[in-house]
Motif scaffolding. Structure first.
Motif, PDB file in Angstrom:
ATOM      1  N   MET A   1      -5.356 -11.254   2.627  1.00 30.13           N
ATOM      2  CA  MET A   1      -5.630 -11.239   1.135  1.00 30.13           C
ATOM      3  C   MET A   1      -6.275 -12.223   0.696  1.00 30.13           C
ATOM      4  SD  MET A   1      -6.935  -8.022   0.216  1.00 30.13           S
ATOM      5  CE  MET A   1      -8.076  -7.701  -1.374  1.00 30.13           C
ATOM      6  N   THR A   2      -6.499 -12.267  -0.068  1.00 30.46           N
ATOM      7  CA  THR A   2      -6.708 -14.049  -0.694  1.00 30.46           C
ATOM      8  C   THR A   2      -6.193 -13.720  -2.187  1.00 30.46           C
ATOM      9  OG1 THR A   2      -9.475 -13.381  -0.087  1.00 30.46           O
ATOM     10  CG2 THR A   2      -9.117 -15.113  -0.845  1.00 30.46           C
ATOM     11  N   LYS A   3      -5.947 -14.756  -2.149  1.00 28.49           N
ATOM     12  CA  LYS A   3      -5.203 -14.482  -3.274  1.00 28.49           C
ATOM     13  C   LYS A   3      -6.197 -15.047  -4.770  1.00 28.49           C
ATOM     14  CE  LYS A   3      -0.438 -16.363  -3.205  1.00 28.49           C
ATOM     15  NZ  LYS A   3       0.419 -17.259  -3.403  1.00 28.49           N
ATOM     16  N   PRO A   4      -6.279 -14.619  -5.851  1.00 28.98           N
ATOM     17  CA  PRO A   4      -7.429 -14.365  -7.134  1.00 28.98           C
ATOM     18  C   PRO A   4      -7.814 -15.565  -7.108  1.00 28.98           C
ATOM     19  CG  PRO A   4      -5.352 -13.991  -8.317  1.00 28.98           C
ATOM     20  CD  PRO A   4      -5.076 -13.752  -6.538  1.00 28.98           C
ATOM     21  N   ASP A   5      -6.589 -17.262  -7.137  1.00 30.12           N
ATOM     22  CA  ASP A   5      -7.058 -18.742  -7.276  1.00 30.12           C
ATOM     23  C   ASP A   5      -7.578 -19.141  -6.308  1.00 30.12           C
ATOM     24  OD1 ASP A   5      -5.039 -18.588  -5.788  1.00 30.12           O
ATOM     25  OD2 ASP A   5      -3.610 -20.140  -7.193  1.00 30.12           O
ATOM     26  N   SER A   6      -7.922 -19.013  -5.084  1.00 28.46           N
ATOM     27  CA  SER A   6      -8.441 -19.215  -3.761  1.00 28.46           C
ATOM     28  C   SER A   6      -9.598 -18.667  -3.151  1.00 28.46           C
ATOM     29  CB  SER A   6      -7.312 -18.843  -2.765  1.00 28.46           C
ATOM     30  OG  SER A   6      -6.990 -18.027  -2.511  1.00 28.46           O
TER      31      SER A   6
ATOM     32  N   GLU B   1      -8.153   4.918  -6.726  1.00 27.24           N
ATOM     33  CA  GLU B   1      -7.047   6.051  -6.585  1.00 27.24           C
ATOM     34  C   GLU B   1      -5.716   5.889  -5.547  1.00 27.24           C
ATOM     35  OE1 GLU B   1      -8.826   9.757  -4.697  1.00 27.24           O
ATOM     36  OE2 GLU B   1     -10.537   9.337  -5.110  1.00 27.24           O
ATOM     37  N   PRO B   2      -4.483   6.011  -6.630  1.00 29.08           N
ATOM     38  CA  PRO B   2      -3.508   5.321  -5.955  1.00 29.08           C
ATOM     39  C   PRO B   2      -3.035   6.349  -4.736  1.00 29.08           C
ATOM     40  CG  PRO B   2      -2.989   7.516  -8.023  1.00 29.08           C
ATOM     41  CD  PRO B   2      -4.865   6.364  -7.821  1.00 29.08           C
ATOM     42  N   GLY B   3      -2.706   5.740  -4.458  1.00 26.26           N
ATOM     43  CA  GLY B   3      -1.818   5.944  -2.876  1.00 26.26           C
ATOM     44  C   GLY B   3      -1.449   4.939  -1.434  1.00 26.26           C
ATOM     45  N   ILE B   4      -0.719   5.236  -0.572  1.00 24.36           N
ATOM     46  CA  ILE B   4      -0.339   4.711   0.672  1.00 24.36           C
ATOM     47  C   ILE B   4      -1.021   5.937   1.654  1.00 24.36           C
ATOM     48  CG2 ILE B   4       0.476   3.352   2.095  1.00 24.36           C
ATOM     49  CD1 ILE B   4       1.578   1.987   0.029  1.00 24.36           C
TER      50      ILE B   4
ATOM     51  N   PRO C   1      -0.780  -0.893   3.050  1.00 21.65           N
ATOM     52  CA  PRO C   1      -0.637  -2.344   3.079  1.00 21.65           C
ATOM     53  C   PRO C   1      -0.916  -3.143   4.261  1.00 21.65           C
ATOM     54  CG  PRO C   1       0.916  -1.747   2.327  1.00 21.65           C
ATOM     55  CD  PRO C   1      -0.043   0.017   2.113  1.00 21.65           C
ATOM     56  N   PHE C   2      -0.469  -2.286   5.359  1.00 17.88           N
ATOM     57  CA  PHE C   2       0.018  -3.351   6.582  1.00 17.88           C
ATOM     58  C   PHE C   2      -1.227  -3.704   7.813  1.00 17.88           C
ATOM     59  CE2 PHE C   2       3.896  -0.958   5.290  1.00 17.88           C
ATOM     60  CZ  PHE C   2       4.782  -2.849   4.839  1.00 17.88           C
ATOM     61  N   TRP C   3      -2.187  -2.739   7.109  1.00 15.41           N
ATOM     62  CA  TRP C   3      -3.111  -2.714   8.328  1.00 15.41           C
ATOM     63  C   TRP C   3      -3.512  -4.334   8.515  1.00 15.41           C
ATOM     64  CZ3 TRP C   3      -5.695   1.456  10.355  1.00 15.41           C
ATOM     65  CH2 TRP C   3      -7.015   1.281  10.737  1.00 15.41           C
ATOM     66  N   GLY C   4      -3.847  -4.320  10.568  1.00  8.52           N
ATOM     67  CA  GLY C   4      -4.088  -5.158  10.419  1.00  8.52           C
ATOM     68  C   GLY C   4      -2.467  -6.692  11.161  1.00  8.52           C
ATOM     69  N   GLN C   5      -1.930  -5.216  10.551  1.00 11.58           N
ATOM     70  CA  GLN C   5       0.132  -5.977  10.790  1.00 11.58           C
ATOM     71  C   GLN C   5       0.714  -6.079  12.096  1.00 11.58           C
ATOM     72  OE1 GLN C   5       2.334  -6.183   7.709  1.00 11.58           O
ATOM     73  NE2 GLN C   5       1.150  -6.965   6.041  1.00 11.58           N
ATOM     74  N   THR C   6       1.687  -6.238  12.196  1.00 10.40           N
ATOM     75  CA  THR C   6       2.213  -5.553  13.740  1.00 10.40           C
ATOM     76  C   THR C   6       3.542  -5.437  12.903  1.00 10.40           C
ATOM     77  OG1 THR C   6       1.190  -7.822  15.120  1.00 10.40           O
ATOM     78  CG2 THR C   6       3.096  -6.160  16.419  1.00 10.40           C
ATOM     79  N   LEU C   7       3.771  -3.960  13.830  1.00  9.98           N
ATOM     80  CA  LEU C   7       5.132  -3.994  13.359  1.00  9.98           C
ATOM     81  C   LEU C   7       5.508  -3.162  14.482  1.00  9.98           C
ATOM     82  CD1 LEU C   7       3.718  -1.060  10.621  1.00  9.98           C
ATOM     83  CD2 LEU C   7       5.435  -2.666  10.420  1.00  9.98           C
ATOM     84  N   GLN C   8       7.605  -2.895  14.307  1.00  6.28           N
ATOM     85  CA  GLN C   8       8.270  -2.907  15.848  1.00  6.28           C
ATOM     86  C   GLN C   8       8.986  -1.479  15.492  1.00  6.28           C
ATOM     87  OE1 GLN C   8      10.909  -6.616  16.139  1.00  6.28           O
ATOM     88  NE2 GLN C   8      12.305  -4.576  17.391  1.00  6.28           N
TER      89      GLN C   8
ATOM     90  N   ASN D   1      -4.119  -1.294  14.145  1.00  8.14           N
ATOM     91  CA  ASN D   1      -5.494  -1.021  14.093  1.00  8.14           C
ATOM     92  C   ASN D   1      -5.849  -0.539  14.150  1.00  8.14           C
ATOM     93  OD1 ASN D   1      -4.896  -1.043  16.448  1.00  8.14           O
ATOM     94  ND2 ASN D   1      -5.104  -2.999  16.799  1.00  8.14           N
ATOM     95  N   GLU D   2      -7.508   0.175  14.223  1.00  9.94           N
ATOM     96  CA  GLU D   2      -8.471   1.469  14.820  1.00  9.94           C
ATOM     97  C   GLU D   2      -7.335   2.021  16.221  1.00  9.94           C
ATOM     98  OE1 GLU D   2      -9.953  -2.106  13.833  1.00  9.94           O
ATOM     99  OE2 GLU D   2     -10.852  -1.207  12.272  1.00  9.94           O
TER     100      GLU D   2
END
Lengths: 424, 324
Positions: free
Chosen positions: B1-6, A324-327, A402-409, A390-391
């Motif tokens: 995230m893994t690239k498809p090729d890797s 399903e689409p969406g963030i 798409p930012f899961w696991g990243q650090t934001l400011q 994160n959790e």
């Protein structure tokens, strides 16, 4: 508490053209003074906002709450709480709940849940047509009386142009704003990605830019015919900006927004069949992204929305076209505004306007400013503070970012909602 | 995230999954073809079985119907002494509402070593490879319009048996490129092997919008497009696409893009004609051509077994050597 003092913060209030360090005085839920202490003021509660930014509570023009009907994805309580703690004090929720918000009973149900959640204010957007089916008009006036702020067919574009015309005419007769996410359903053709090099490479059904462009042209023509106020939401194409610009030059009553993540991602990001990047409209090209940013800079695009769409994990587990689409985007809205400043040469005040004053102006809301006498909806944030996605820190029930696991400011530290302090 | 090729390689840079031709290098494609060569030469012996995959369990998981691909995978696995289970999911669990991941989890619980997967959606094989337990390998037997790497490899093997040197070859791929996973994988394989020119020939309705980004030249005219061509690859045109908004009719398509002896005569005299099958006689290819002296269509099928044996044994060696 009846009095509150916020000291030494950098007050940014685009509506009043303020960007200056100083104090803010609140009494009986309202802002009573900026910078100057009223003679009889004694603070029962004080917030030291040194090195923090104090701005109007953020306004999000599009956030799906998933309730009623899809509480496995999110609830009104979970999402309005996540919103409020992220600085968003007011948000609009699209009508595509289950049941669809096309009767006052559904609107009342939503507002009742919102009241019990005691978090962000929710302004429901009513269905433009019954069941979003694009055939019969919904009872817009009754819905407005129940609390709907605007009307939209959301992700179900009206195929029949006569029905679209009638909807706009009817809305115009009652001075109602219609929100259109422009997409020609025929050209959309069940696509799941921008019709570009990645669609060619991966053999995924593409959505051409023409799908959005044709829908805007069609709506603008009908806007001219009907005089209806139209807000275009979640633009994705460079060419769309030019169309809106021309329409504004013709003095048509149109406004536009862009979803925040479209300012940061392009089709190139979709290297891995990563379903968190499955969005609609799809991420397009660098040219389009730059066009959208330019549209913001020149004022053609009025506002930025989160386009928040929380999902349960299952919705994103599968082959890319079947997901399903969406963030889930409420909590990244503010950090990304700051990123906009550093990456795209926009001033902080300008960027905050897109999610406060400008968003309010589209729907004629009284919120979105720090004017004297206004209800105290305020966001206080530390622009330097970094936090991990994160959790521990995430509040939305949907973890599809798409930012899961990243650090934001950029972290909200306190939010004032109608004069009440909420600590994030 | 893994690239498809890797994603396709394990930590020792060995092929763990075969999902796409993209990301493989010329040396690896050549190694697979060389190994297939020895399997192909053994095919004429009275005993065709080798103990390479003895004790291994391979599941052919077909979410879409297939005869040729499934059968050649099954034969390849059996000739390598593996235990093979064929599951036709189109008529099985998912029709009862089970998710793709649940199907995989259930089969994993039966201690399977390798999945051979065909699925109607692009990205399905990647999704499964990302989610299977470590040590289990995935071979993509066709996902949506995305990739069909084993077909492309057997096609390269067929070309190599007839043409030797890829760098001097002009290859034409004709027909429904837009909906063809075979074409996408062939284009990638031909690029990696250094073909001189890859030309796609089709009406615009059957081409991806940005097809040139795949590294091909484009022609909309079969007569023009066939000039100087060494290898002619015809693609199958799905029945449901023959009349409607993509194409007016079967006969109009055949008259413009169907390969007849006259049209084939425009290509180089020693050109070979290929088709991944199943062929639609009189729609994309005339019977005289399909059964003619330049056709290598049936060789493709028998080479399919050798190529799939080569791939399975290569991948299984990699997973055996993978440190646990």
């Amino acid at each position: 508490m009846s009095t509150l003092l916020i000291t030494a913060g950098r007050l940014i209030d685009p509506a009043n053209n303020i960007d200056q360090i100083g104090d803010l005085y609140i009494k009986d839920h309202r802002i009573i003074s900026r910078f100057n202490r009223p003679s009889d003021f004694s603070a029962e509660h004080t917030i030291d906002a040194k090195d923090h930014i104090v701005c109007p509570g953020l306004i999000d023009l599009s956030a799906h709450l998933r309730e009623p009907g899809q509480t496995q994805k999110a609830t009104i309580l979970s999402e309005t709480t996540a919103a409020l703690k992220s600085g968003i004090t007011t948000l609009c929720c699209p009508p595509d709940s289950l049941p669809i918000n096309d009767t006052p009973a559904v609107t009342e149900f939503i507002l009742d849940k919102v009241e019990h959640a005691k978090a962000a204010t929710v302004l429901p957007v009513g269905a433009l047509t019954q069941g979003l089916e694009g055939t019969k008009l919904s009872a817009m006036v009754a819905l407005q009386k129940a609390g709907c702020i605007a009307f939209s067919n959301s992700q179900n574009p009206i195929k029949n142009t006569l029905v679209l015309r009638r909807s706009l005419e009817y809305a115009a007769s009652h001075d109602l704003c219609v929100i259109i996410r422009p997409e020609d359903p025929w050209l959309q053709n069940q696509g799941c990605i921008h019709e570009g090099f990645q669609a060619s490479r991966f053999g995924l059904q593409g959505i051409p830019k023409a799908s959005e462009i044709i829908a805007i042209q069609q709506s603008l023509t009908l806007c001219e015919l009907t005089g209806c106020r139209i807000h275009f939401t979640q633009l994705s194409c460079h060419e769309s900006v030019a169309l809106i610009k021309a329409a504004k030059q013709k003095k048509l009553p149109v406004t536009a927004d862009v979803a925040m993540h479209h300012l940061f991602f392009t089709e190139s990001a979709l290297n891995t069949f990563d379903s968190t990047l499955h969005v609609r409209p799809p991420f397009r090209t660098e040219y389009d992204k730059q066009g959208l940013i330019e549209g913001l800079k020149t004022g053609v695009i009025d506002a930025i929305c989160s386009a928040h769409q929380p999902h349960d994990a299952d919705a994103k587990l599968g082959a890319f076209p079947s997901t399903e689409p969406g963030i889930s985007a409420l909590e990244t809205l503010l950090p990304l505004v700051l990123k906009l400043v550093t990456e795209h040469d926009l001033s902080l005040s300008q960027s905050i306007a897109f999610i406060t004053q400008n968003a309010a102006a589209i729907l004629n809301l009284k919120e979105g400013n720090l004017s004297i006498g206004s209800i105290a909806d305020i966001c206080i944030f530390n622009p330097e503070q970094r936090w991990a996605v994160n959790e521990q820190n995430w509040l939305s029930q949907g973890r599809n970012t798409p930012f899961w696991g990243q650090t934001l400011q950029g972290k909200t530290t306190q939010v004032i909602k109608s004069g009440t302090v909420i600590t994030s | 995230m893994t690239k498809p090729d890797s994603l396709q390689f394990n930590s020792n840079h060995q092929l763990q999954h075969l999902l796409s031709i993209e990301g493989l290098n010329q040396a690896l494609l050549t190694e697979i073809m060389d190994n297939a060569e020895s399997f192909a030469s053994l095919a004429n012996q009275p005993v065709k079985k080798y103990p390479i995959l003895r004790g291994k369990t391979i599941v052919n998981l077909f979410f879409e119907n297939s005869t040729r691909t499934r059968t050649t995978f099954e034969l390849a696995a059996k000739r390598l002494s593996a235990d093979v289970i064929n599951m036709n999911i189109a008529t099985s669990a998912t029709s009862k509402g089970e998710s793709l991941l649940d199907t995989i989890r259930n089969l994993e619980a039966m201690h399977v070593d390798m999945f051979v997967i065909r699925h109607a959606l692009s990205g399905a094989a990647h999704f499964i490879a990302q989610n299977v337990a470590p040590g289990i390998s995935v071979i993509n037997a066709g996902d949506g319009n995305h990739a069909h790497p084993t077909q492309a490899l057997l096609d390269m093997f067929t070309i190599r048996r007839h043409k030797k040197d890829f760098s001097s070859l002009r290859v034409a791929i004709i027909g429904d490129i837009l909906h063809s996973r075979v074409a996408r994988s062939q284009i990638q394989a031909l690029s990696i092997l250094g073909a001189k020119e890859i030309r796609v020939i089709a009406p615009k309705t059957l081409l991806p919008v940005e097809v040139t980004s795949l590294g091909v030249t484009v022609s909309h005219n079969l007569e023009e497009g066939l000039q100087d061509i060494d290898v002619v690859i015809m693609l199958r045109l799905q029945k449901e696409r023959m009349s409607g908004a993509l194409l007016p009719s079967e006969s109009e398509y055949f008259s413009n893009f169907g390969l007849t002896p006259e049209k084939l005569a425009i290509a180089k005299p020693d050109a070979i004609v290929m088709h991944p099958g199943p062929i639609n006689r009189g729609v994309e290819i005339a019977s005289e051509v399909a059964d003619g002296p330049q056709s290598v269509i049936l060789q493709q099928v028998s080479y399919g077994i050798a190529i799939r044996m080569a791939i399975m044994s290569l991948i299984m060696q990699a997973s055996d050597r993978q440190p646990s």
